[in-house]
Design an enzyme around this catalytic site. Structure first.
Site, short mmCIF file in Angstrom:
data_model
loop_
_atom_site.label_atom_id
_atom_site.label_comp_id
_atom_site.label_asym_id
_atom_site.label_seq_id
_atom_site.Cartn_x
_atom_site.Cartn_y
_atom_site.Cartn_z
CG ASP A 168 -1.83 1.16 1.55
OD1 ASP A 168 -2.53 1.47 0.59
OD2 ASP A 168 -1.78 1.65 2.67
CG ASP A 187 -2.17 7.45 0.49
OD1 ASP A 187 -1.65 8.71 0.60
OD2 ASP A 187 -2.75 7.03 -0.30
#
Length: 232
Positions: free
Chosen positions: A16, A18
């Site tokens: 991922d 963020d």
């Protein structure tokens, strides 16, 4: 000292972005606090936890409905886009992010990226980190990728990048890295093991599903998942 923990070995890794690689979550919090304050609301981590990892479209619908905001989704996106453009380029890489990604890349472990952002927001956030993000292939921006039919917590966000590795590994061969509960559920729904690195302010009762939960990427030991250990 080498770790004694052992998990199922993997061959591919999907990150991922963020809150895991890029320190954007506090920026998001600031933007949403500013957005809801004029309407007498407070943006807290109970609301934030539900929004983390989802596509921008899903996040907008949720926040507007949750707080009954008197704005349209279009107005929401326009306002947020302006503040993101001002703030997101300042985002820094989180501790351990560059170390682990460059280590895996050096040892020819395929590394992909799956972000809930659309392509435009991805480009804004990574303004000062272009060379680093060139290390990821595939790179899936779920917010604008036509193959991602459903955002996190659905499996699409991790199944799609898995199919884009040249050798198309079985999802069980992929290790996911996430910071959000929605992201963890997405990876688990895709049939992957997942390392969760939650924000310090996230309620720890929401951090129980990960295969492994760490305080920082700096604490990750690749050999626990059958990956090359860091050079001593």
């Amino acid at each position: 000292m080498a770790s004694t923990r052992k998990f199922k070995p993997v061959t591919h890794v999907i990150f991922d972005m963020d809150g895991l690689l890029l320190d954007t979550e506090d920026i998001y919090t600031k933007v949403f606090e500013e957005l809801v304050a004029p309407y007498g609301h407070t943006f807290d981590w109970t609301i934030k936890a539900r929004m983390m990892g989802v596509t921008p479209q899903e996040g907008a619908r949720y926040l507007i409905q949750k707080l009954d905001l008197p704005i349209t989704e279009e107005q929401y996106h326009e306002w947020c886009a302006k503040r993101y453009a001002e703030l997101m380029p300042t985002a820094k890489l989180l501790p351990g992010a560059e170390k682990v990604v460059r280590h895996l890349h050096k040892h020819k472990v395929p590394v992909g990226l799956s972000t809930g952002s659309d392509a435009e927001k991805f480009n804004t956030k990574t303004t000062n980190h272009r060379e680093f993000f060139k290390l990821f292939d595939p790179l899936v921006t779920c917010g604008s990728d036509p193959e991602v039919k459903h955002g996190k917590p659905h499996a699409d966000a991790f199944l799609v990048p898995a199919t884009r590795f040249p050798d198309k590994p079985d999802p069980a061969q992929c290790l996911a890295f996430e910071d959000s509960p929605n992201g963890v559920d997405s990876a688990l729904n895709a049939g992957m093991q997942v390392v969760m690195v939650p924000h310090p302010k996230l309620d720890r009762s929401l951090c129980t599903k990960g295969t492994l939960v760490l305080d920082s990427l700096e604490d990750f030991c690749p050999e626990e998942f059958g990956l090359p250990a860091y050079d001593s």
